[in-house]
Motif scaffolding. Structure first.
Motif, PDB file in Angstrom:
ATOM      1  N   ASN A  54     -24.591 -25.174  20.490  1.00 53.68           N
ATOM      2  CA  ASN A  54     -23.884 -26.267  21.171  1.00 53.68           C
ATOM      3  C   ASN A  54     -23.543 -27.425  20.248  1.00 53.68           C
ATOM      4  O   ASN A  54     -22.856 -28.362  20.632  1.00 53.68           O
ATOM      5  CB  ASN A  54     -24.691 -26.767  22.373  1.00 53.68           C
ATOM      6  N   THR A  55     -24.035 -27.377  18.998  1.00 52.42           N
ATOM      7  CA  THR A  55     -23.671 -28.374  17.989  1.00 52.42           C
ATOM      8  C   THR A  55     -22.698 -27.798  16.962  1.00 52.42           C
ATOM      9  O   THR A  55     -21.688 -28.409  16.630  1.00 52.42           O
ATOM     10  CB  THR A  55     -24.918 -28.897  17.251  1.00 52.42           C
ATOM     11  N   PHE A  56     -22.999 -26.585  16.480  1.00 50.10           N
ATOM     12  CA  PHE A  56     -22.261 -26.007  15.361  1.00 50.10           C
ATOM     13  C   PHE A  56     -20.798 -25.728  15.708  1.00 50.10           C
ATOM     14  O   PHE A  56     -19.899 -26.086  14.939  1.00 50.10           O
ATOM     15  CB  PHE A  56     -22.948 -24.716  14.904  1.00 50.10           C
ATOM     16  N   TRP A  57     -20.537 -25.087  16.864  1.00 50.69           N
ATOM     17  CA  TRP A  57     -19.152 -24.696  17.161  1.00 50.69           C
ATOM     18  C   TRP A  57     -18.246 -25.889  17.445  1.00 50.69           C
ATOM     19  O   TRP A  57     -17.110 -25.934  16.952  1.00 50.69           O
ATOM     20  CB  TRP A  57     -19.123 -23.674  18.286  1.00 50.69           C
ATOM     21  N   PRO A  58     -18.701 -26.890  18.222  1.00 52.18           N
ATOM     22  CA  PRO A  58     -17.868 -28.094  18.332  1.00 52.18           C
ATOM     23  C   PRO A  58     -17.638 -28.772  16.985  1.00 52.18           C
ATOM     24  O   PRO A  58     -16.558 -29.307  16.725  1.00 52.18           O
ATOM     25  CB  PRO A  58     -18.687 -28.999  19.268  1.00 52.18           C
ATOM     26  N   LEU A  59     -18.657 -28.713  16.116  1.00 51.92           N
ATOM     27  CA  LEU A  59     -18.534 -29.307  14.792  1.00 51.92           C
ATOM     28  C   LEU A  59     -17.488 -28.571  13.960  1.00 51.92           C
ATOM     29  O   LEU A  59     -16.712 -29.199  13.215  1.00 51.92           O
ATOM     30  CB  LEU A  59     -19.891 -29.271  14.097  1.00 51.92           C
ATOM     31  N   MET A  60     -17.437 -27.241  14.100  1.00 47.89           N
ATOM     32  CA  MET A  60     -16.410 -26.475  13.399  1.00 47.89           C
ATOM     33  C   MET A  60     -15.017 -26.827  13.929  1.00 47.89           C
ATOM     34  O   MET A  60     -14.033 -26.838  13.188  1.00 47.89           O
ATOM     35  CB  MET A  60     -16.672 -24.974  13.538  1.00 47.89           C
ATOM     36  N   GLY A  61     -14.954 -27.124  15.237  1.00 51.18           N
ATOM     37  CA  GLY A  61     -13.690 -27.587  15.806  1.00 51.18           C
ATOM     38  C   GLY A  61     -13.268 -28.917  15.201  1.00 51.18           C
ATOM     39  O   GLY A  61     -12.087 -29.127  14.883  1.00 51.18           O
ATOM     40  N   ALA A  62     -14.252 -29.828  15.029  1.00 50.22           N
ATOM     41  CA  ALA A  62     -13.965 -31.119  14.408  1.00 50.22           C
ATOM     42  C   ALA A  62     -13.511 -30.936  12.960  1.00 50.22           C
ATOM     43  O   ALA A  62     -12.603 -31.625  12.484  1.00 50.22           O
ATOM     44  CB  ALA A  62     -15.201 -32.014  14.463  1.00 50.22           C
ATOM     45  N   PHE A  63     -14.142 -29.976  12.263  1.00 49.22           N
ATOM     46  CA  PHE A  63     -13.740 -29.691  10.882  1.00 49.22           C
ATOM     47  C   PHE A  63     -12.304 -29.160  10.846  1.00 49.22           C
ATOM     48  O   PHE A  63     -11.508 -29.563   9.988  1.00 49.22           O
ATOM     49  CB  PHE A  63     -14.700 -28.672  10.254  1.00 49.22           C
ATOM     50  N   GLY A  64     -11.981 -28.254  11.780  1.00 52.48           N
ATOM     51  CA  GLY A  64     -10.608 -27.738  11.852  1.00 52.48           C
ATOM     52  C   GLY A  64      -9.611 -28.852  12.121  1.00 52.48           C
ATOM     53  O   GLY A  64      -8.515 -28.870  11.555  1.00 52.48           O
ATOM     54  N   LEU A  65     -10.009 -29.784  12.977  1.00 50.63           N
ATOM     55  CA  LEU A  65      -9.151 -30.935  13.266  1.00 50.63           C
ATOM     56  C   LEU A  65      -8.954 -31.788  12.009  1.00 50.63           C
ATOM     57  O   LEU A  65      -7.861 -32.295  11.747  1.00 50.63           O
ATOM     58  CB  LEU A  65      -9.779 -31.770  14.375  1.00 50.63           C
ATOM     59  N   SER A  66     -10.013 -31.914  11.210  1.00 51.00           N
ATOM     60  CA  SER A  66      -9.923 -32.660   9.957  1.00 51.00           C
ATOM     61  C   SER A  66      -8.953 -31.983   8.987  1.00 51.00           C
ATOM     62  O   SER A  66      -8.166 -32.651   8.306  1.00 51.00           O
ATOM     63  CB  SER A  66     -11.321 -32.769   9.330  1.00 51.00           C
ATOM     64  N   VAL A  67      -8.998 -30.645   8.947  1.00 53.51           N
ATOM     65  CA  VAL A  67      -8.050 -29.886   8.106  1.00 53.51           C
ATOM     66  C   VAL A  67      -6.620 -30.123   8.584  1.00 53.51           C
ATOM     67  O   VAL A  67      -5.697 -30.325   7.775  1.00 53.51           O
ATOM     68  CB  VAL A  67      -8.390 -28.381   8.140  1.00 53.51           C
ATOM     69  N   LEU A  68      -6.426 -30.103   9.904  1.00 55.03           N
ATOM     70  CA  LEU A  68      -5.095 -30.342  10.472  1.00 55.03           C
ATOM     71  C   LEU A  68      -4.594 -31.748  10.133  1.00 55.03           C
ATOM     72  O   LEU A  68      -3.417 -31.938   9.787  1.00 55.03           O
ATOM     73  CB  LEU A  68      -5.145 -30.156  11.986  1.00 55.03           C
TER      74      LEU A  68
END
Length: 427
Positions: free
Chosen positions: A256-270
């Motif tokens: 519940n922490t890691f996957w939302p965090l990966m989403g935030a990382f993807g958003l940072s890449v975008l």
């Protein structure tokens, strides 16, 4: 790609993880700090023979660039102008440059996502006054230092921009401005080394006699809390678990922490990709600065989205990327050049740090701002938000934590803008 290439990538990615672990387990590592340890490790990698040596011919062909494009390098190799070892060194230089530039731009949105601008502003009057005074004094001292040392420090306009960044936000801002202004590795490392050294002296002063000294000419802090039985109900001061929000990596890999965090990382890449495309609207000289400004703006804007702001550990992931940056940029520094100590640069950093804080205190006297608020605000600007609870503990005053956090996080948000603007004004 040879073994050296993959070993370097492995070290850049894994070493910060090991250092984060050591910092969490051992008090000595925590006192030294992960940033300084990563710098030391990076300098070690770059200067003890781990990297392939470059030939004189390859060095001359570089012409001051970090690496030669791969296609050109193949032509040079075919013509016998460089060696296979030079090709290997060039590939490593490419990965060093890529890690240095990309990690800092990816970390900025992640750090800014955790901002709660409305919350900090709601606590704001004394904090806002102290923030504005602090920013004014930092800028004044940096302009003064520029006037004093102009001509004795190489690329002083770039140094000035970095000092604005580090003394309004912290290492992430300084590193971002380094990228925006194309600062050389040696100047960046030397400036940051002096900043960390003087910062340690500053903290020793604050932890020992700082409060007593400031109380000589500033009023004492008046608590907002009422003791039981004094009539008014006790005003509860909101508490923040700073260790959990800004330092602890515990639970990082929970689903519940890691996957939302990966989403935030993807958003940072975008955000980085979008910012890069938008930077093409500007001339080449300002393109890098434009990328940093767009990345910062998008990061702040998205912090207003509750779903994004509530993602846990975005700050920690951003700081992990900062540590990768520290290892990679330090591995590019030539220690023989760092040995050429610049007394002028040391004094300039000292004026920016101590001069701004002293002036901040004297101006605060006229605004009747108390000693603890001045100390916590100055510490937040000089040392960054994670140091706020430590300083508050030394002051024995938990009520100033929110003030310190407001000042420090506001500094994160505006530091890149101010740094780039000041640099180009002084250019």
């Amino acid at each position: 790609m040879d073994t050296h290439f993959f070993v370097i990538v492995f070290l850049f990615v894994i070493a910060p993880i090991i250092i984060i672990y050591l910092e969490s387990k051992y008090s000595l590592a925590k006192k030294i700090g992960a940033v300084l340890i990563c710098y030391g490790f990076g300098i070690f990698i770059g200067n003890v023979g781990i990297l392939p040596a470059m030939s004189d011919a390859y060095h001359n062909l570089l012409g001051g660039e970090v690496f030669i494009p791969f296609a050109k390098m193949k032509e040079y190799l075919a013509a016998g102008m460089v060696t296979e070892q030079d090709v290997s060194r060039n590939a490593i230089a490419f990965i060093q440059d890529t890690f240095t530039n990309i990690t800092i731009l990816l970390c900025l949105p992640l750090i800014l996502f955790s901002l709660d601008v409305k919350k900090w502003i709601s606590h704001a009057r004394a904090a806002m006054e102290s923030l504005l005074i602090g920013l004014f004094t930092v800028l004044l001292m940096i302009f003064l230092g520029y006037w004093i040392f102009n001509g004795s420090i190489d690329e002083i306009w770039k140094v000035s921009g970095m000092l604005v960044g580090v003394y309004t936000g912290g290492t992430p801002n300084m590193a971002a401005i380094k990228t925006a202004l194309n600062v050389s590795q040696e100047i960046y490392i030397l400036t940051h080394t002096y900043e960390m050294t003087l910062g340690a002296i500053y903290l020793v002063f604050i932890f020992s006699v700082g409060q007593k000294v400031f109380l000589w000419f500033l009023p004492a802090y008046k608590s907002n809390e009422k003791l039981p039985g004094e009539g008014d109900p006790k005003i509860e001061v909101p508490t923040i678990d700073l260790k959990e929000e800004y330092e602890s990596y515990s639970g990082f890999f929970k689903k519940n922490t890691f996957w939302p965090l990966m989403g935030a990382f993807g958003l940072s890449v975008l955000i980085l990709g979008t910012s890069f495309l938008l930077s093409k609207l500007f001339n080449e000289d300002f393109a890098n600065a434009a990328v940093v400004i767009f990345v910062t703006t998008f990061g702040i804007a998205l912090s207003f989205v509750p779903r994004i702001r509530r993602i846990k550990k975005t700050f920690q992931l951003g700081m992990y990327l900062i540590l990768i940056f520290c290892v990679s940029v330090a591995s590019m520094a030539d220690i023989s050049k760092l040995a050429n100590v610049s007394i002028s640069l040391f004094y300039y950093v000292g004026i920016a740090m101590f001069g701004s804080h002293i002036l901040h205190a004297f101006i605060a006297r006229f605004f009747k701002i108390d000693a603890d608020t001045v100390i916590i605000s100055g510490s937040a600007l000089i040392c960054s938000p994670p140091f706020v609870p430590v300083v508050a503990s030394a002051l024995k005053n938990r009520e100033v934590i929110l003030t310190g956090m407001f000042v420090g996080i506001a500094g994160y948000a505006i530091g890149n803008y101010l740094g780039v603007i000041v640099a180009y004004i002084l250019k």
